[in-house]
Design a protein around this motif. Structure first.
Motif, PDB file in Angstrom:
ATOM      1  N   SER A  88      21.073  46.508  34.721  1.00 35.67           N
ATOM      2  CA  SER A  88      21.750  45.466  35.493  1.00 35.67           C
ATOM      3  C   SER A  88      23.266  45.627  35.385  1.00 35.67           C
ATOM      4  O   SER A  88      23.788  46.062  34.357  1.00 35.67           O
ATOM      5  CB  SER A  88      21.318  44.096  34.995  1.00 35.67           C
ATOM      6  OG  SER A  88      21.494  44.028  33.612  1.00 35.67           O
ATOM      7  N   VAL A  89      23.928  45.236  36.440  1.00 42.57           N
ATOM      8  CA  VAL A  89      25.379  45.357  36.496  1.00 42.57           C
ATOM      9  C   VAL A  89      25.988  44.135  35.824  1.00 42.57           C
ATOM     10  O   VAL A  89      25.510  43.021  36.013  1.00 42.57           O
ATOM     11  CB  VAL A  89      25.832  45.382  37.979  1.00 42.57           C
ATOM     12  CG1 VAL A  89      27.293  45.731  38.094  1.00 42.57           C
ATOM     13  CG2 VAL A  89      24.954  46.320  38.778  1.00 42.57           C
ATOM     14  N   ALA A  90      27.067  44.363  35.062  1.00 45.21           N
ATOM     15  CA  ALA A  90      27.717  43.226  34.408  1.00 45.21           C
ATOM     16  C   ALA A  90      28.525  42.447  35.439  1.00 45.21           C
ATOM     17  O   ALA A  90      29.297  43.028  36.202  1.00 45.21           O
ATOM     18  CB  ALA A  90      28.610  43.709  33.285  1.00 45.21           C
ATOM     19  N   LEU A  91      28.328  41.140  35.462  1.00 44.99           N
ATOM     20  CA  LEU A  91      29.155  40.303  36.330  1.00 44.99           C
ATOM     21  C   LEU A  91      30.469  40.013  35.605  1.00 44.99           C
ATOM     22  O   LEU A  91      31.538  40.074  36.189  1.00 44.99           O
ATOM     23  CB  LEU A  91      28.418  38.990  36.635  1.00 44.99           C
ATOM     24  CG  LEU A  91      29.192  37.991  37.482  1.00 44.99           C
ATOM     25  CD1 LEU A  91      29.452  38.546  38.873  1.00 44.99           C
ATOM     26  CD2 LEU A  91      28.428  36.671  37.583  1.00 44.99           C
ATOM     27  N   LEU A  92      30.349  39.728  34.320  1.00 47.10           N
ATOM     28  CA  LEU A  92      31.548  39.475  33.514  1.00 47.10           C
ATOM     29  C   LEU A  92      31.532  40.374  32.286  1.00 47.10           C
ATOM     30  O   LEU A  92      30.480  40.610  31.686  1.00 47.10           O
ATOM     31  CB  LEU A  92      31.582  38.028  33.029  1.00 47.10           C
ATOM     32  CG  LEU A  92      32.843  37.708  32.207  1.00 47.10           C
ATOM     33  CD1 LEU A  92      33.932  37.145  33.104  1.00 47.10           C
ATOM     34  CD2 LEU A  92      32.569  36.736  31.082  1.00 47.10           C
ATOM     35  N   ASP A 102      33.016  40.994  38.147  1.00 46.58           N
ATOM     36  CA  ASP A 102      32.500  41.730  39.293  1.00 46.58           C
ATOM     37  C   ASP A 102      33.222  43.074  39.473  1.00 46.58           C
ATOM     38  O   ASP A 102      33.576  43.455  40.589  1.00 46.58           O
ATOM     39  CB  ASP A 102      32.679  40.855  40.552  1.00 46.58           C
ATOM     40  CG  ASP A 102      31.660  41.220  41.616  1.00 46.58           C
ATOM     41  OD1 ASP A 102      30.711  41.967  41.305  1.00 46.58           O
ATOM     42  OD2 ASP A 102      31.827  40.771  42.764  1.00 46.58           O
ATOM     43  N   GLY A 103      33.491  43.729  38.358  1.00 46.89           N
ATOM     44  CA  GLY A 103      34.110  45.055  38.417  1.00 46.89           C
ATOM     45  C   GLY A 103      35.621  45.068  38.583  1.00 46.89           C
ATOM     46  O   GLY A 103      36.234  46.125  38.630  1.00 46.89           O
ATOM     47  N   ARG A 104      36.231  43.876  38.694  1.00 52.37           N
ATOM     48  CA  ARG A 104      37.687  43.836  38.868  1.00 52.37           C
ATOM     49  C   ARG A 104      38.359  43.163  37.676  1.00 52.37           C
ATOM     50  O   ARG A 104      37.891  42.131  37.209  1.00 52.37           O
ATOM     51  CB  ARG A 104      38.066  43.036  40.126  1.00 52.37           C
ATOM     52  CG  ARG A 104      37.734  43.796  41.373  1.00 52.37           C
ATOM     53  CD  ARG A 104      38.494  43.265  42.582  1.00 52.37           C
ATOM     54  NE  ARG A 104      37.775  43.670  43.765  1.00 52.37           N
ATOM     55  CZ  ARG A 104      36.889  42.921  44.410  1.00 52.37           C
ATOM     56  NH1 ARG A 104      36.682  41.680  44.028  1.00 52.37           N
ATOM     57  NH2 ARG A 104      36.235  43.371  45.452  1.00 52.37           N
ATOM     58  N   ALA A 105      39.476  43.759  37.241  1.00 58.72           N
ATOM     59  CA  ALA A 105      40.209  43.179  36.115  1.00 58.72           C
ATOM     60  C   ALA A 105      40.880  41.889  36.575  1.00 58.72           C
ATOM     61  O   ALA A 105      41.530  41.862  37.624  1.00 58.72           O
ATOM     62  CB  ALA A 105      41.246  44.171  35.621  1.00 58.72           C
TER      63      ALA A 105
END
Ligand code: ATP
Length: 239
Positions: A2-6, A64-67
């Motif tokens: 699963s992809v990390a949301l946070l 969501d992948g953004r700093a």
């Protein structure tokens, strides 16, 4: 996988020389319920506040992948983060419904209408009390209102700071049942609790925080059976 949301990267918070959070690395998968348990003063609230951007911190937070960098709170809210603080922070002299409306204020009239309908379906008690001033609600109702207001903003990550604090066991059950239901709607949840037993029951993954540091992590069901966790956080005296 699963992809990390946070994701937090060595997130640290200091109040002067007091290091409240030290290089915390946590991850919340999309759609997951993650809990951080720990004693009074372990740094749990500071961790949430740093993620929300209400407290200055060092290290990184990715959503969501953004700093998120130095993004202010409003931008974090717009990105989909929402925090229900320990003190609930309702507008005491405003009605239940007006408090709820404020939660969807930035989304416009349509979202307020559908949000209210959904919130009242989820929390029938709030419908009954919709004209009542928030300051006159019971502790459990206040917690429901704080959660309802946060959900009105359609967050992707709901952060709950000690939702069971000061509530009677029956109400705690009710609040945790609602958290489980929310999970089914796809919202990701970061739950900070001193009530470790209840938190470990509904979470998928858990972190243990002591003196500002993450000292253990694992599937919540495993931690609930871990000898050290049982001794320190699920001790015999607690039911
Ligand atoms: P609790 O469960 O009691 O809310 P917590 O795990 O949420 O505790 P924090 O509230 O994050 O812990 O506090 C972590 C540490 O930082 C504590 O030692 C606390 O005294 C300290 N601290 C918190 N807020 C401040 C502040 N504004 N100024 C100075 N120290 C603070």
């Amino acid at each position: 996988m699963s992809v990390a949301l946070l994701k937090t990267e060595r997130l640290s918070v200091a109040y002067g020389r007091v290091e409240a959070v030290r290089e915390a690395c946590i991850e919340i998968p999309a759609g997951g319920v993650v809990t951080v348990i720990g004693a009074n003063g372990a740094g749990k609230t500071s961790l949430l506040n740093a993620v929300m951007g209400v407290l200055p911190s060092s290290g990184g937070v990715e959503f969501d992948g953004r700093a998120l960098g130095a993004k202010p709170v409003e931008e974090r809210v717009a990105a989909g983060l929402s925090l229900v603080p320990e003190k609930r922070e309702l507008f005491a002299v405003m009605s239940v419904e007006d408090n709820l409306r404020l939660g969807a204020y930035r989304l416009g009239a349509g979202a307020i209408r559908t949000g209210l309908a959904e919130t009242y379906a989820r929390f029938p008690r709030l419908r009954e009390r919709r004209g009542q001033k928030a300051g006159t609600l019971s502790g459990g109702e206040r917690q429901m209102l704080a959660m309802g207001r946060a959900l009105m903003g359609r967050p992707r990550l709901l952060m709950l700071d000690e939702p069971s604090l000061g509530l009677a066991p029956r109400i705690v059950k009710e609040i945790f049942a609602i958290v489980s239901e929310l999970k089914a709607t796809g919202v990701s949840i970061l739950l900070v609790e001193q009530n470790a037993r209840a938190a470990l029951e509904i979470a998928d993954w858990a972190y243990v925080m002591e003196l500002g540091e993450i000292v253990m992590q694992g599937p919540a069901a495993d931690l609930a059976n871990d000898k050290r966790v049982i001794e320190s956080y699920l001790g015999l005296g607690r039911h």
